[in-house]
Each structure stands twice: as structure tokens, then as C-alpha cells.
Write an enzyme that holds these catalytic residues in place. Structure first.
Site, PDB file in Angstrom:
ATOM      1  CG  ASP A  66      -0.273  -0.011   2.538  1.00  0.00           C
ATOM      2  OD1 ASP A  66       0.730  -0.747   2.681  1.00  0.00           O
ATOM      3  OD2 ASP A  66      -0.720   0.699   3.461  1.00  0.00           O
ATOM      4  CD  GLU A 125       4.178   0.939   6.984  1.00  0.00           C
ATOM      5  OE1 GLU A 125       5.049   1.231   7.824  1.00  0.00           O
ATOM      6  OE2 GLU A 125       3.838   1.723   6.080  1.00  0.00           O
TER       7      GLU A 125
END
Length: 365
Positions: A66, A125
Site C-alpha cells: 500500500d 501499513e
């Protein structure tokens, strides 16, 4: 597909946290001879890939696919990789699809490894980071499959490739102080209890105060005030209360209780409330541990640079691995453009990072 081509492909996924946009499926198919387990919780997708080569050490690589939103002002479309002057421009180039590409390809290509390789990949994250790596580790623990050692491929280098390996991270303590007074007219200060006047002579004992002297790998745990406010933005009424917000990036020397006890002693005699939240805990991997020595050797061999070991910077998912007892280090490309417009990574850096990880695996006896 070599590492640069693979890197370019995963940069095309518009994986703005927590959406992986299909990137994890692409990686699983790329490593088709690894056992794949997809884990989804609260809209977050995670992937665990594992392959046993022998009865030796269990080594893991961890990372996130991500990315943060790209924002405006890019010279090219942020999810259409642009190769220019030896760099590849795209959102996530440094943070951290370069690291993911390098360890995925290294795990595919490494020879003569006699242990077990596990890859832990998440799409959570850059956001809350509550249902990503942490969730994957819980499942690995339940199955008795926690790795002994791990590498998180976050971008760690600062000036030249190879200059920094992170062997720990500071923790983070967020705090709030509320001082209660008695509101009144400024013409009659004797009838008021002014929290601004109460805190003024004490601020020098709080703002910038070092809770410890630091250590070989940690800078001092410093109280950093981030916000002070009180009153009604008028000149003739004293405030009834004053609030202070602060953060302490703490080492393994200073605990939240140490911060609490210190502030209570400073504020003794005032009518106050103090709240603390440890959002992440500090950790330190022994510099003489197998993973630190092996990573240092691989980095120096490939880059020609003797890496420094430090714990600087913010938090990362390495903290979760440490909490589960995994000996963990972090190493990746230069981090000068992370989260920035025109984020980029050097092509040669990505190639050398792949070689570092391949060298690490093949010599991790």
C-alpha cells in the site's frame, strides 16, 4: 522477468492504502511455487508466502504494497512508471515497492538455501496498520510457523545505497495534560486561578526535556510539545483550563511509567489530568545477532559500503515482528523522496538491493 521489470509492474497497481488493487494476487502468481495464504480482515488484504528448502533457519521478508495518496504536481502520472535519467518515478517507488520487488525476486532466484523462506505482505501499513502484518503474525504464531529472523525492506539509506541498516526503532508515547483553573476577570487576578500562569514557570522542565541520556543506538527520549491551547481568544477573561499535547519517541531505557512519574512530579500541586498512550514500543536487535551480522556482510559485499547500524526515524511494521520475538532488521533503498511528489528510486539501487537480499539468503547458514 528481472527485478526491474517486476518492480515496474507492481508500481502500476493503484494500491492506495488499504486497497491493494490486485497487487498481492499478482505477487502470489509470480511466486507460484510458494505456498500462498491470503488473509483478509476489516477490508485489509494480506498475503503469506512460504517455501521450505531444508531444515535450516527460518528467514522471513516483510513489506507493504500500500502507498499514500500521490497528491498533485507530478511530472508524470503517479501510477504509470516513468524511467528517466537512471530513476523510476512512481508513487511507492521508494516506500516500498522497491524493497518488495527486490526480496520477491531474490526469494525466487536464490540458490543453495537450506532453510525456510516466508514472505509477509500487507496492504495496511500506511494507514492504521492494525489488521496487516500484526494479523499475519498472529496466524503464523497459531500455526507454529513464526520465523526466527526477518528483514523488513523499508527504505533505510540516507546518502548512498548501503549506508544504513536499522536494528531497532524508538517507541512512541502520545500524551495529554489538562490543567484546570478558575475563570475570571483579568482586572481581579487574585480571584482567578490562571492555568497559563501556573504552567509558565514549569514549561522549561517539560518542553524538550530528555528523559534519559540515550545509548549506543538510541538518542535521548525527549518530551516534544506539539500543542498548547486555552482561553477564549479574548483579552479580558482568564482561561478555566489549559491543554498540552506532546509526544515522546522513547528508547528501551525510558518507559511510559517513567514519563508519567516525571510529569506528575513536575505538576505536583496543580489541579491536572494526565493521559498517556504507548502507540508503539521500542525494540533493539542485538548487533551481534545472526541477522545483523549476515545483513551487514551482504550489504558491504554488494555495495562496497560499510553500513551504519541505527534506530532513527519513525515507526514501522518491524516493531510487530520484534514483539513476537523475531530478530529483525530493516534495509532498503535511499529514502529521500518517500511520500513526496515525484517519488523515485534509482534503477541501480533496485538491482543492488535484489543482489543484497539474494546474497543474504544464499549465505544464511
Amino acid at each position: 522477468m528481472d527485478v526491474v521489470a517486476f518492480f515496474t509492474e507492481i508500481l502500476k497497481f493503484r494500491s492506495i492504502t488499504p486497497d491493494d488493487d490486485g497487487c498481492l494476487k499478482f505477487i502470489a502468481e509470480f511466486l507460484g511455487d510458494f505456498e500462498a495464504r491470503f488473509i483478509e480482515k476489516n477490508g485489509v488484504k494480506n498475503l503469506i508466502l512460504s517455501k521450505r528448502f531444508g531444515d535450516g533457519a527460518h528467514l522471513a521478508f516483510a513489506g507493504h504494497v500500500d502507498v499514500v495518496p500521490p497528491g498533485e504536481g507530478w511530472q508524470s502520472e503517479p501510477f504509470t512508471p516513468l524511467m528517466k535519467d537512471g530513476f523510476i518515478y512512481a508513487r511507492g517507488a521508494q516506500d516500498m515497492k522497491s524493497g518488495v520487488a527486490a526480496f520477491v525476486c531474490a526469494c525466487r532466484d536464490a540458490k543453495n538455501f537450506n532453510g525456510r523462506l516466508t514472505l509477509i505482505l500487507t496492504s495496511d501499513e500506511e494507514g492504521d496498520a492494525l489488521f496487516g502484518t500484526l494479523e499475519a503474525l498472529k496466524i503464523l504464531k497459531e500455526r507454529g510457523e513464526l520465523p526466527q529472523f526477518a528483514v523488513v525492506a523499508e527504505p533505510t539509506c540516507t546518502g548512498v545505497f548501503g549506508d544504513t541498516i536499522k536494528v531497532g526503532r524508538r517507541g512512541s508515547i502520545n500524551g495529554k495534560i489538562l490543567i484546570r483553573g478558575v475563570q475570571g476577570h483579568v482586572a481581579y487576578p487574585e480571584k482567578c486561578v490562571n492555568p497559563v500562569h501556573q504552567i509558565a514557570p514549569l514549561l522549561s522542565r517539560i518542553a524538550g526535556h530528555d528523559m534519559d541520556a540515550g545509548s549506543e543506538f538510541f538518542s535521548p527520549s525527549k518530551i516534544v510539545i506539539t500543542d498548547i491551547r486555552g482561553g477564549m481568544e479574548v483579552c479580558n477573561v482568564t482561561p478555566s483550563e489549559l491543554g498540552i499535547m506532546f509526544n515522546v519517541r522513547n528508547s528501551d531505557i525510558t518507559s511510559a511509567d517513567d514519563v508519567k512519574n516525571y510529569l506528575q512530579s513536575v505538576l505536583e500541586g496543580l489541579n491536572f489530568e494526565l493521559s498517556l498512550k504507548q502507540s508503539s514500543k521500542p525494540f533493539l536487535t542485538d548487533k551481534d545477532s545472526k541477522i545483523v551480522r549476515a545483513m551487514s556482510k551482504a550489504v558491504q559485499k554488494i555495495s562496497g559500503v560499510a553500513p551504519q547500524l541505527n534506530t532513527k526515524g519513525g515507526t514501522s511494521d518491524a516493531r510487530y515482528l520484534a514483539e513476537f520475538g523475531v530478530k529483525v532488521v530493516e534495509f532498503g533503498v535511499i529514502n529521500d523522496r518517500i511520500h513526496a511528489v515525484d517519488e523515485r528510486a534509482g534503477v541501480k539501487e533496485v538491482e543492488r538491493l535484489y543482489l543484497v537480499f539474494k546474497e543474504l539468503i544464499e549465505n544464511f547458514a
